[in-house]
Structures are given as C-alpha cells and as structure tokens.
Design an enzyme around this catalytic site. Sequence first.
Site, mmCIF file in Angstrom:
data_model
loop_
_atom_site.group_PDB
_atom_site.id
_atom_site.type_symbol
_atom_site.label_atom_id
_atom_site.label_comp_id
_atom_site.label_asym_id
_atom_site.label_seq_id
_atom_site.Cartn_x
_atom_site.Cartn_y
_atom_site.Cartn_z
ATOM 1 N N ASN A 9 -3.423 10.798 29.720
ATOM 2 C CA ASN A 9 -3.227 10.036 30.959
ATOM 3 C C ASN A 9 -1.984 10.623 31.609
ATOM 4 O O ASN A 9 -0.873 10.363 31.165
ATOM 5 C CB ASN A 9 -3.042 8.549 30.635
ATOM 6 C CG ASN A 9 -2.616 7.738 31.848
ATOM 7 O OD1 ASN A 9 -2.776 8.183 32.985
ATOM 8 N ND2 ASN A 9 -2.066 6.559 31.609
ATOM 9 N N TRP A 10 -2.228 11.435 32.639
ATOM 10 C CA TRP A 10 -1.102 12.159 33.239
ATOM 11 C C TRP A 10 -0.213 11.284 34.116
ATOM 12 O O TRP A 10 0.869 11.684 34.517
ATOM 13 C CB TRP A 10 -1.625 13.353 34.045
ATOM 14 C CG TRP A 10 -2.078 14.505 33.199
ATOM 15 C CD1 TRP A 10 -2.197 14.536 31.830
ATOM 16 C CD2 TRP A 10 -2.465 15.804 33.663
ATOM 17 N NE1 TRP A 10 -2.634 15.771 31.430
ATOM 18 C CE2 TRP A 10 -2.807 16.580 32.519
ATOM 19 C CE3 TRP A 10 -2.558 16.403 34.917
ATOM 20 C CZ2 TRP A 10 -3.232 17.908 32.619
ATOM 21 C CZ3 TRP A 10 -2.988 17.716 35.019
ATOM 22 C CH2 TRP A 10 -3.313 18.464 33.877
ATOM 23 N N LYS A 11 -0.718 10.113 34.498
ATOM 24 C CA LYS A 11 0.039 9.204 35.379
ATOM 25 C C LYS A 11 0.385 9.935 36.680
ATOM 26 O O LYS A 11 -0.420 10.726 37.142
ATOM 27 C CB LYS A 11 1.270 8.664 34.647
ATOM 28 C CG LYS A 11 0.890 8.099 33.270
ATOM 29 C CD LYS A 11 1.964 7.272 32.626
ATOM 30 C CE LYS A 11 1.465 6.755 31.279
ATOM 31 N NZ LYS A 11 2.393 5.828 30.655
ATOM 32 N N HIS A 94 -4.900 -0.095 33.308
ATOM 33 C CA HIS A 94 -3.681 0.338 32.612
ATOM 34 C C HIS A 94 -2.558 -0.671 32.865
ATOM 35 O O HIS A 94 -2.468 -1.242 33.950
ATOM 36 C CB HIS A 94 -3.265 1.726 33.105
ATOM 37 C CG HIS A 94 -2.194 2.330 32.258
ATOM 38 N ND1 HIS A 94 -0.868 1.998 32.418
ATOM 39 C CD2 HIS A 94 -2.259 3.185 31.228
ATOM 40 C CE1 HIS A 94 -0.164 2.657 31.509
ATOM 41 N NE2 HIS A 94 -0.978 3.379 30.768
ATOM 42 N N GLU A 96 0.423 -0.331 33.554
ATOM 43 C CA GLU A 96 1.265 -0.031 34.725
ATOM 44 C C GLU A 96 0.606 -0.536 35.999
ATOM 45 O O GLU A 96 1.286 -0.962 36.940
ATOM 46 C CB GLU A 96 1.557 1.477 34.786
ATOM 47 C CG GLU A 96 2.568 1.877 33.715
ATOM 48 C CD GLU A 96 2.441 3.298 33.216
ATOM 49 O OE1 GLU A 96 1.769 4.120 33.870
ATOM 50 O OE2 GLU A 96 3.004 3.599 32.142
ATOM 51 N N GLU A 166 -3.070 -0.741 24.071
ATOM 52 C CA GLU A 166 -1.762 -0.180 24.392
ATOM 53 C C GLU A 166 -0.731 -1.298 24.495
ATOM 54 O O GLU A 166 -0.605 -1.944 25.543
ATOM 55 C CB GLU A 166 -1.824 0.566 25.729
ATOM 56 C CG GLU A 166 -2.793 1.722 25.742
ATOM 57 C CD GLU A 166 -2.401 2.756 26.786
ATOM 58 O OE1 GLU A 166 -2.206 3.918 26.403
ATOM 59 O OE2 GLU A 166 -2.271 2.409 27.956
ATOM 60 N N GLY A 172 5.650 4.637 26.947
ATOM 61 C CA GLY A 172 6.716 5.390 27.583
ATOM 62 C C GLY A 172 8.102 5.043 27.079
ATOM 63 O O GLY A 172 9.101 5.454 27.654
ATOM 64 N N SER A 212 3.284 5.842 23.204
ATOM 65 C CA SER A 212 4.166 6.782 22.499
ATOM 66 C C SER A 212 3.478 7.471 21.320
ATOM 67 O O SER A 212 4.136 7.805 20.331
ATOM 68 C CB SER A 212 5.460 6.096 22.071
ATOM 69 O OG SER A 212 6.156 5.588 23.215
ATOM 70 N N GLY A 233 0.101 9.439 27.028
ATOM 71 C CA GLY A 233 0.823 9.652 28.274
ATOM 72 C C GLY A 233 1.704 10.879 28.192
ATOM 73 O O GLY A 233 1.249 12.012 28.349
ATOM 74 N N GLY A 234 2.964 10.667 27.912
ATOM 75 C CA GLY A 234 3.955 11.739 27.914
ATOM 76 C C GLY A 234 3.538 13.008 27.181
ATOM 77 O O GLY A 234 3.677 14.128 27.706
HETATM 78 P P1 PGA Z 1 2.892 7.132 26.566
HETATM 79 O O1 PGA Z 1 1.802 6.472 27.564
HETATM 80 O O2 PGA Z 1 2.093 7.954 25.589
HETATM 81 O O3 PGA Z 1 3.756 7.957 27.443
HETATM 82 O O4 PGA Z 1 3.596 6.004 25.905
HETATM 83 C C1 PGA Z 1 0.589 6.007 27.085
HETATM 84 C C2 PGA Z 1 -0.188 5.402 28.202
HETATM 85 O O5 PGA Z 1 0.429 4.753 29.048
HETATM 86 O O6 PGA Z 1 -1.410 5.550 28.301
#
Ligand code: PGA
Length: 250
Positions: A9-11, A94, A96, A166, A172, A212, A233-234
């Site tokens: 998930n590149w956001k 998600h 966010e 999640e 994050g 994470s 994500g990251g």
């Molecule tokens: P993260 O994000 O791996 O950077 O914690 C995961 C996500 O939000 O899907």
Amino acid sequence: MRKYVIAGNWKMNKTPAETTALINEMKPLVADAKCDVVLCVPYVDIAAATAAAEGSNIKIGAENVHFKASGAYTGEVSAEMLTACGVEYVVVGHSERRQYFGETDQTVNLRTLAALNAGLKAIVCVGETLEQRELGYTETLLKYQTKMALTNVTAEQLKNVIIAYEPVWAIGTGVTATADQADEGNGYVRAAVAEMFGAEAAEEITVQYGGSMNAKNAEELLAKENVDGGLIGGASLKAEDFSIIVKAVK
Ligand code: PGA
C-alpha cells in the site's frame, strides 16, 4: 486451500516515473513468489504501474474506490474506471481513510460492494485504536467492522474479498503487533466471517495482517495460523524489503 497475498500500500507516495523505476526493480526480486503479489498505488500512478508490471506476477491495485458508477462526485474514481485501467484489486476502508477522510462503516460497505460488483478484488481493512484495545473492545470492534463491511456481500463475492487486520496503533508507527496479537486479531475477523458465511468460507478467506510489517518481522507473523499475508505500507516502498516479505511466504 487458503491463498496467501502480500500487498503493498504505497499511500501518497511515488510519481509515475518513480513507479516505473520501483516496479522494474521489484519484478525480478518477486518473480518466484509462492503467494499473490499486489501493489496498490495512487490513482495517477496506475497507468505507469500496469505498464511496468505487464508480463510479471505483480498485480496492480488502487487505494480507494467510489460507490457510484458515475456522476457529480468531484475527486472520486469509480470501480468501472479502475477495471478499465487494468486494476484488479482495491483497498477499502483503510484506517487513514476512516481517520482523516470521514470514512464510516456504511461507506466502507458501499465501496466494498461497488468494487465486488465491478469484478475487483477488495482488500477490506479493519482495526482497533489503542484506546479501543485498552478498553477491551478489540474483539467486539473487529467483528463489528468485519460484519458491517461484508453486509449484502454474497457467498460467491466473498471469494474476491481479502480482509486486512490492521491495528491502528501499529500503522506507520514502527510498533508491530506481536505475532500472537496479529494471530488473535485475524482470528476474530475469521470468526466474524464464520458467523456470517459459515465455517468453510471462514476457513478459506485470506486474512492479512498489516501495521509495521517489515523484512525483519514478516516471517514470524506469516508463520501464524491465521495470518495469510500482509498489507505493507512503508516497507513496500523499498524493493529489497518488500521482496524479503514476499519470500517469507514459504
Ligand atoms: P505500515 O502501513 O506498514 O507503514 O505500518 C500499513 C498500512 O497502512 O497498510
């Protein structure tokens, strides 16, 4: 037989040119994956991503989808638009989106239905905040979010649903859930699916962990009974790290 899926998930990261470069770097590293490999990218990067991924085992996803087919919804993108661009997966709900953009359990459900009706595979996200966990509501909340998201989804459509557990406090933050916490959360999600669709459907559905997950902890998380992949994500923004996570699926 449960399918393992590792999805990035590149956001809000990467330009089209950066997308091409990163996918070209990833392709050889994930070519022998023992799981499905998906990259969910910003709308403006979809064309570059599908072009770069063509002929490889990398599938492209979007990060959101609107529930209407067309109309006066400034800034939104429909499921039909996504499939027309070669998109196969979409992230829905998600945390966010829920936290910053007013996404509710109702809109998550509508977006999930729109994605499924258009033939997309939906990666539906659920997860508790730290406060909810500390109050002891994790199981209740995960089951509620899962059931709300899957309302009116048919048993046939469920085959195109992946649920990502999640925990909001792990996204994050560098704080990963322990493997046991991930297994437990994923287990609550699976139990909710069992209550709605029966034991067999629950046994088959892919439940990812996200928050994470990285090159160091992926193997331990993915070894758990209820963890059938990850939403990353990251670590999905680095070819090497992402490929190590993919390779952690044995
Ligand atoms: P993260 O994000 O791996 O950077 O914690 C995961 C996500 O939000 O899907």
